[in-house]
Design a protein around this motif. Structure first.
Motif, PDB file in Angstrom:
ATOM      1  N   ALA A  11       0.855  -1.185   0.000  1.00  0.00           N
ATOM      2  CA  ALA A  11       0.000   0.000   0.000  1.00  0.00           C
ATOM      3  C   ALA A  11       0.890   1.234   0.000  1.00  0.00           C
ATOM      4  O   ALA A  11       2.113   1.127   0.119  1.00  0.00           O
ATOM      5  N   ALA A  12       0.265   2.402  -0.128  1.00  0.00           N
ATOM      6  CA  ALA A  12       1.004   3.681  -0.163  1.00  0.00           C
ATOM      7  C   ALA A  12       2.084   3.599  -1.238  1.00  0.00           C
ATOM      8  O   ALA A  12       1.807   3.238  -2.368  1.00  0.00           O
ATOM      9  N   GLU A  13       3.350   3.880  -0.858  1.00  0.00           N
ATOM     10  CA  GLU A  13       4.439   3.902  -1.851  1.00  0.00           C
ATOM     11  C   GLU A  13       5.028   2.525  -2.142  1.00  0.00           C
ATOM     12  O   GLU A  13       5.904   2.391  -2.999  1.00  0.00           O
ATOM     13  N   ILE A  14       4.561   1.498  -1.454  1.00  0.00           N
ATOM     14  CA  ILE A  14       5.130   0.160  -1.615  1.00  0.00           C
ATOM     15  C   ILE A  14       4.583  -0.497  -2.881  1.00  0.00           C
ATOM     16  O   ILE A  14       3.375  -0.623  -3.064  1.00  0.00           O
ATOM     17  N   GLU A  15       5.506  -0.917  -3.751  1.00  0.00           N
ATOM     18  CA  GLU A  15       5.115  -1.570  -5.000  1.00  0.00           C
ATOM     19  C   GLU A  15       5.159  -3.089  -4.881  1.00  0.00           C
ATOM     20  O   GLU A  15       4.397  -3.794  -5.540  1.00  0.00           O
ATOM     21  N   GLU A  16       6.055  -3.591  -4.034  1.00  0.00           N
ATOM     22  CA  GLU A  16       6.275  -5.033  -3.980  1.00  0.00           C
ATOM     23  C   GLU A  16       6.598  -5.480  -2.557  1.00  0.00           C
ATOM     24  O   GLU A  16       7.359  -4.823  -1.849  1.00  0.00           O
ATOM     25  N   VAL A  17       6.012  -6.600  -2.153  1.00  0.00           N
ATOM     26  CA  VAL A  17       6.290  -7.241  -0.870  1.00  0.00           C
ATOM     27  C   VAL A  17       6.870  -8.614  -1.186  1.00  0.00           C
ATOM     28  O   VAL A  17       6.278  -9.369  -1.956  1.00  0.00           O
ATOM     29  N   VAL A  18       8.041  -8.911  -0.626  1.00  0.00           N
ATOM     30  CA  VAL A  18       8.737 -10.167  -0.936  1.00  0.00           C
ATOM     31  C   VAL A  18       9.302 -10.795   0.331  1.00  0.00           C
ATOM     32  O   VAL A  18       9.462 -10.130   1.355  1.00  0.00           O
ATOM     33  N   TRP A  19       9.612 -12.077   0.237  1.00  0.00           N
ATOM     34  CA  TRP A  19      10.293 -12.809   1.300  1.00  0.00           C
ATOM     35  C   TRP A  19      11.680 -13.164   0.776  1.00  0.00           C
ATOM     36  O   TRP A  19      11.791 -13.861  -0.234  1.00  0.00           O
ATOM     37  N   LEU A  20      12.718 -12.675   1.440  1.00  0.00           N
ATOM     38  CA  LEU A  20      14.083 -12.838   0.952  1.00  0.00           C
ATOM     39  C   LEU A  20      14.902 -13.765   1.843  1.00  0.00           C
ATOM     40  O   LEU A  20      14.666 -13.858   3.044  1.00  0.00           O
ATOM     41  N   THR A  21      15.897 -14.413   1.217  1.00  0.00           N
ATOM     42  CA  THR A  21      16.874 -15.223   1.934  1.00  0.00           C
ATOM     43  C   THR A  21      18.251 -14.571   1.767  1.00  0.00           C
ATOM     44  O   THR A  21      18.380 -13.549   1.107  1.00  0.00           O
ATOM     45  N   TYR A  22      19.259 -15.188   2.329  1.00  0.00           N
ATOM     46  CA  TYR A  22      20.594 -14.597   2.280  1.00  0.00           C
ATOM     47  C   TYR A  22      21.107 -14.429   0.842  1.00  0.00           C
ATOM     48  O   TYR A  22      21.857 -13.497   0.563  1.00  0.00           O
ATOM     49  N   GLN A  23      20.680 -15.281  -0.059  1.00  0.00           N
ATOM     50  CA  GLN A  23      21.138 -15.167  -1.459  1.00  0.00           C
ATOM     51  C   GLN A  23      20.689 -13.853  -2.093  1.00  0.00           C
ATOM     52  O   GLN A  23      21.262 -13.405  -3.088  1.00  0.00           O
ATOM     53  N   HIS A  24      19.677 -13.217  -1.532  1.00  0.00           N
ATOM     54  CA  HIS A  24      19.169 -11.949  -2.063  1.00  0.00           C
ATOM     55  C   HIS A  24      19.904 -10.740  -1.486  1.00  0.00           C
ATOM     56  O   HIS A  24      19.548  -9.597  -1.799  1.00  0.00           O
ATOM     57  N   ARG A  25      20.921 -10.957  -0.691  1.00  0.00           N
ATOM     58  CA  ARG A  25      21.644  -9.874  -0.020  1.00  0.00           C
ATOM     59  C   ARG A  25      22.068  -8.748  -0.967  1.00  0.00           C
ATOM     60  O   ARG A  25      21.948  -7.574  -0.615  1.00  0.00           O
ATOM     61  N   PRO A  26      22.551  -9.030  -2.198  1.00  0.00           N
ATOM     62  CA  PRO A  26      22.946  -7.935  -3.094  1.00  0.00           C
ATOM     63  C   PRO A  26      21.794  -7.014  -3.517  1.00  0.00           C
ATOM     64  O   PRO A  26      22.035  -5.931  -4.031  1.00  0.00           O
ATOM     65  N   LEU A  27      20.561  -7.436  -3.289  1.00  0.00           N
ATOM     66  CA  LEU A  27      19.404  -6.665  -3.732  1.00  0.00           C
ATOM     67  C   LEU A  27      18.875  -5.691  -2.680  1.00  0.00           C
ATOM     68  O   LEU A  27      17.912  -4.960  -2.941  1.00  0.00           O
ATOM     69  N   VAL A  28      19.499  -5.693  -1.485  1.00  0.00           N
ATOM     70  CA  VAL A  28      19.005  -4.844  -0.400  1.00  0.00           C
ATOM     71  C   VAL A  28      19.983  -3.714  -0.107  1.00  0.00           C
ATOM     72  O   VAL A  28      21.137  -3.732  -0.539  1.00  0.00           O
ATOM     73  N   ASP A  76      23.500 -10.177   7.317  1.00  0.00           N
ATOM     74  CA  ASP A  76      24.692 -10.849   7.858  1.00  0.00           C
ATOM     75  C   ASP A  76      24.458 -11.287   9.302  1.00  0.00           C
ATOM     76  O   ASP A  76      24.800 -12.404   9.690  1.00  0.00           O
ATOM     77  N   TRP A  77      23.884 -10.393  10.083  1.00  0.00           N
ATOM     78  CA  TRP A  77      23.618 -10.683  11.500  1.00  0.00           C
ATOM     79  C   TRP A  77      22.618 -11.838  11.629  1.00  0.00           C
ATOM     80  O   TRP A  77      22.824 -12.753  12.427  1.00  0.00           O
ATOM     81  N   LEU A  78      21.543 -11.804  10.835  1.00  0.00           N
ATOM     82  CA  LEU A  78      20.544 -12.879  10.872  1.00  0.00           C
ATOM     83  C   LEU A  78      21.153 -14.220  10.479  1.00  0.00           C
ATOM     84  O   LEU A  78      20.821 -15.255  11.061  1.00  0.00           O
ATOM     85  N   ARG A  79      22.025 -14.189   9.492  1.00  0.00           N
ATOM     86  CA  ARG A  79      22.685 -15.429   9.049  1.00  0.00           C
ATOM     87  C   ARG A  79      23.544 -16.002  10.169  1.00  0.00           C
ATOM     88  O   ARG A  79      23.513 -17.204  10.434  1.00  0.00           O
ATOM     89  N   LYS A  80      24.309 -15.137  10.845  1.00  0.00           N
ATOM     90  CA  LYS A  80      25.150 -15.594  11.965  1.00  0.00           C
ATOM     91  C   LYS A  80      24.305 -16.158  13.106  1.00  0.00           C
ATOM     92  O   LYS A  80      24.747 -17.059  13.813  1.00  0.00           O
ATOM     93  N   GLN A  81      23.080 -15.625  13.247  1.00  0.00           N
ATOM     94  CA  GLN A  81      22.163 -16.119  14.287  1.00  0.00           C
ATOM     95  C   GLN A  81      21.469 -17.415  13.863  1.00  0.00           C
ATOM     96  O   GLN A  81      20.727 -17.999  14.640  1.00  0.00           O
TER      97      GLN A  81
END
Length: 131
Positions: free
Chosen positions: A95-112, A121-126
């Motif tokens: 909604a509002a300015e948001i165009e897309e809602v996604v669920w990402l894994t560590y492989q998507h790190r370059p996209l954030v 990185d912190w979540l992966r270490k955890q």
């Protein structure tokens, strides 16, 4: 310093992320505080505006605070992201300015954004973020 409050929501090793219209990076949902708002008030308002769900303010748990260069800003501008986990009610949808809602894994790190990369990185270490 850009002060942002974010919702860190994980499900089955994936983290909820959003992309705003016209942006080339994914970001954790949340946003900037308005005058006089607490972290909880900011997050509840932003998530309702962006994702049409209601966070349970009583369930908010501070997960961490991360600082990195702000994406799309001049060199030297930093963003501080204060992250909270929380339960919600409703159906997640952009909604509002948001165009897309996604669920990402560590492989998507370059996209954030850079600060989200630190969080990934912190979540992966955890052991919380799937490869």
């Amino acid at each position: 310093m850009i002060d942002k409050i974010a919702w860190l929501h994980l499900h089955e090793g994936r983290v909820l992320s959003t992309r705003s219209r016209g942006k080339d990076r994914y970001y954790l949902p949340g946003g900037k505080r308005e005058a006089g708002e607490t972290d909880a008030q900011t997050l509840v308002r932003e998530i309702r505006e962006e994702l049409t769900v209601t966070l349970d303010a009583d369930s908010l748990v501070h997960v961490g605070t991360f600082t990195a260069p702000a994406h799309g800003h001049p060199a030297g501008v930093l963003v501080q992201m204060t992250c909270y986990a929380a339960r919600y009610t409703g159906h997640l949808q952009p909604a509002a300015e948001i165009e897309e809602v996604v669920w990402l894994t560590y492989q998507h790190r370059p996209l954030v954004s850079a600060v989200d990369q630190l969080i990934f990185d912190w979540l992966r270490k955890q052991g919380q973020l799937a490869e």
